[in-house]
Design a protein around this motif. Structure first.
Motif, PDB file in Angstrom:
ATOM      1  N   LEU A  33       7.500 -41.113  13.981  1.00 44.00           N
ATOM      2  CA  LEU A  33       8.189 -40.072  13.225  1.00 44.00           C
ATOM      3  C   LEU A  33       9.399 -39.566  14.006  1.00 44.00           C
ATOM      4  O   LEU A  33       9.377 -39.518  15.236  1.00 44.00           O
ATOM      5  N   PRO A  34      10.475 -39.170  13.304  1.00 43.02           N
ATOM      6  CA  PRO A  34      11.619 -38.568  13.994  1.00 43.02           C
ATOM      7  C   PRO A  34      11.174 -37.321  14.754  1.00 43.02           C
ATOM      8  O   PRO A  34      10.394 -36.516  14.236  1.00 43.02           O
ATOM      9  N   VAL A  94      17.715 -33.412  15.174  1.00 45.94           N
ATOM     10  CA  VAL A  94      16.810 -34.548  15.038  1.00 45.94           C
ATOM     11  C   VAL A  94      17.653 -35.820  14.933  1.00 45.94           C
ATOM     12  O   VAL A  94      18.680 -35.840  14.252  1.00 45.94           O
ATOM     13  N   VAL A  96      17.931 -39.622  13.681  1.00 46.43           N
ATOM     14  CA  VAL A  96      17.341 -40.521  12.694  1.00 46.43           C
ATOM     15  C   VAL A  96      18.151 -41.812  12.685  1.00 46.43           C
ATOM     16  O   VAL A  96      19.341 -41.804  12.362  1.00 46.43           O
ATOM     17  N   HIS A  97      17.505 -42.913  13.083  1.00 40.95           N
ATOM     18  CA  HIS A  97      18.170 -44.217  13.156  1.00 40.95           C
ATOM     19  C   HIS A  97      19.467 -44.134  13.964  1.00 40.95           C
ATOM     20  O   HIS A  97      20.508 -44.672  13.570  1.00 40.95           O
ATOM     21  N   HIS A 101      21.211 -35.537  13.176  1.00 37.99           N
ATOM     22  CA  HIS A 101      21.021 -34.712  11.987  1.00 37.99           C
ATOM     23  C   HIS A 101      20.637 -33.299  12.412  1.00 37.99           C
ATOM     24  O   HIS A 101      20.269 -33.052  13.562  1.00 37.99           O
ATOM     25  N   GLN A 134      23.297 -34.305   7.752  1.00 38.45           N
ATOM     26  CA  GLN A 134      23.974 -34.938   8.874  1.00 38.45           C
ATOM     27  C   GLN A 134      24.748 -33.896   9.680  1.00 38.45           C
ATOM     28  O   GLN A 134      25.337 -32.970   9.122  1.00 38.45           O
ATOM     29  N   SER A 177       9.052 -33.840   9.617  1.00 35.07           N
ATOM     30  CA  SER A 177       9.374 -35.167  10.158  1.00 35.07           C
ATOM     31  C   SER A 177       8.918 -36.270   9.207  1.00 35.07           C
ATOM     32  O   SER A 177       9.629 -37.258   8.987  1.00 35.07           O
ATOM     33  N   ILE A 180      11.320 -36.524   6.339  1.00 36.26           N
ATOM     34  CA  ILE A 180      12.563 -37.201   6.735  1.00 36.26           C
ATOM     35  C   ILE A 180      12.352 -38.710   6.765  1.00 36.26           C
ATOM     36  O   ILE A 180      13.172 -39.484   6.248  1.00 36.26           O
ATOM     37  N   GLN A 181      11.238 -39.138   7.365  1.00 36.42           N
ATOM     38  CA  GLN A 181      10.927 -40.566   7.434  1.00 36.42           C
ATOM     39  C   GLN A 181      10.788 -41.162   6.036  1.00 36.42           C
ATOM     40  O   GLN A 181      11.312 -42.243   5.746  1.00 36.42           O
ATOM     41  N   TYR A 184      14.186 -41.730   4.276  1.00 34.05           N
ATOM     42  CA  TYR A 184      14.965 -42.872   4.747  1.00 34.05           C
ATOM     43  C   TYR A 184      14.310 -44.204   4.400  1.00 34.05           C
ATOM     44  O   TYR A 184      14.985 -45.161   4.021  1.00 34.05           O
TER      45      TYR A 184
END
Length: 229
Positions: A33-34, A94, A96-97, A101, A134, A177, A180-181, A184
């Motif tokens: 998880l992020p 956080v 993310v990839h 963000h 973002q 989290s 968010i996952q 995406y």
């Protein structure tokens, strides 16, 4: 103190910009998880104003009061919460990839009557509203050069957002989290977006910032009325 004269203040908070850094555990129950970081900054105090139906302005700390003057004379807990309120607004980072963000978290007090018709047995709840976007959007929230009296409106174009009622302070970041996952992985479009209005102005010799968060469905035909001049 002279009351503001613009009805724009009905839905705007007035605040003196300030930031607070607070440590918080960022561990997650699942390694994939992020990882939401500690609080970057937090807003704890603001003044909310409302123009009542009797023509008199009223203010309250961290709350936009009701416009109904009769309701404001009562001590009922529902009226005390006003139209909107918050305990704290937090900003977290956080990744993310590989992209930075921001998670904006608004903690507030809500509640309802067990028997609404009788207005009996008020049950208080603690609520979180969260918004993920973002990081580059932060620069648009408050431009370096702001023309006094001009409203700047930013669509944060959320990655995701949601509400958690009666949250567990030990697990709510993990829930965010996970959301968010999911957003995406599923490449899902957020069901809502957050518009953020800012205005720099001077009141009683002090420079203050008015702000208004506008939580709306992520459909242009709904939010265009805020963004069109």
């Amino acid at each position: 103190m002279k009351n503001p004269t613009s009805q724009l203040l009905v839905l705007f908070f007035l605040f003196l910009v300030s930031g607070t850094v607070i440590a918080q555990n960022s561990d997650r129950s699942a390694d994939n998880l992020p990882a939401i970081g500690d609080i970057m900054s937090a807003l704890r105090n603001a003044t909310g104003w409302a123009l009542q139906d009797n023509g008199i302005w009223i203010s309250s700390n961290n709350t936009i009061p009701n416009p109904d003057a009769d309701k404001n004379k009562t001590s009922e807990p529902q009226n005390r919460l006003g139209r909107h309120n918050f305990d704290i607004i937090e900003l977290h980072e956080v990744m993310v990839h590989g992209r930075q963000h921001v998670v904006m978290i608004m903690k507030s007090e809500k509640g309802q009557y067990e028997f609404s018709t009788l207005r009996y047995n008020w049950e208080k709840t603690d609520q979180i509203d969260y918004y993920v976007f973002q990081a580059e959007r932060l620069k648009e929230l408050m431009p370096e050069e702001m023309i006094p009296g001009h409203t700047y409106l930013t669509n944060l174009s959320l990655v995701t957002g949601g509400t958690i009622t009666n949250y567990d302070k030990h697990t709510y970041l993990t829930k965010i989290s996970s959301d968010i996952q999911r957003a995406y992985v599923q490449k899902a479009k957020s069901a809502k977006t957050l518009l953020w209005a800012m205005m720099r102005t001077q009141i009683n010799g002090k420079w203050v910032m008015r702000f208004r968060p506008i939580d709306v469905f992520n459909k242009k035909e709904i939010y265009f009325r805020y963004t069109d001049p």
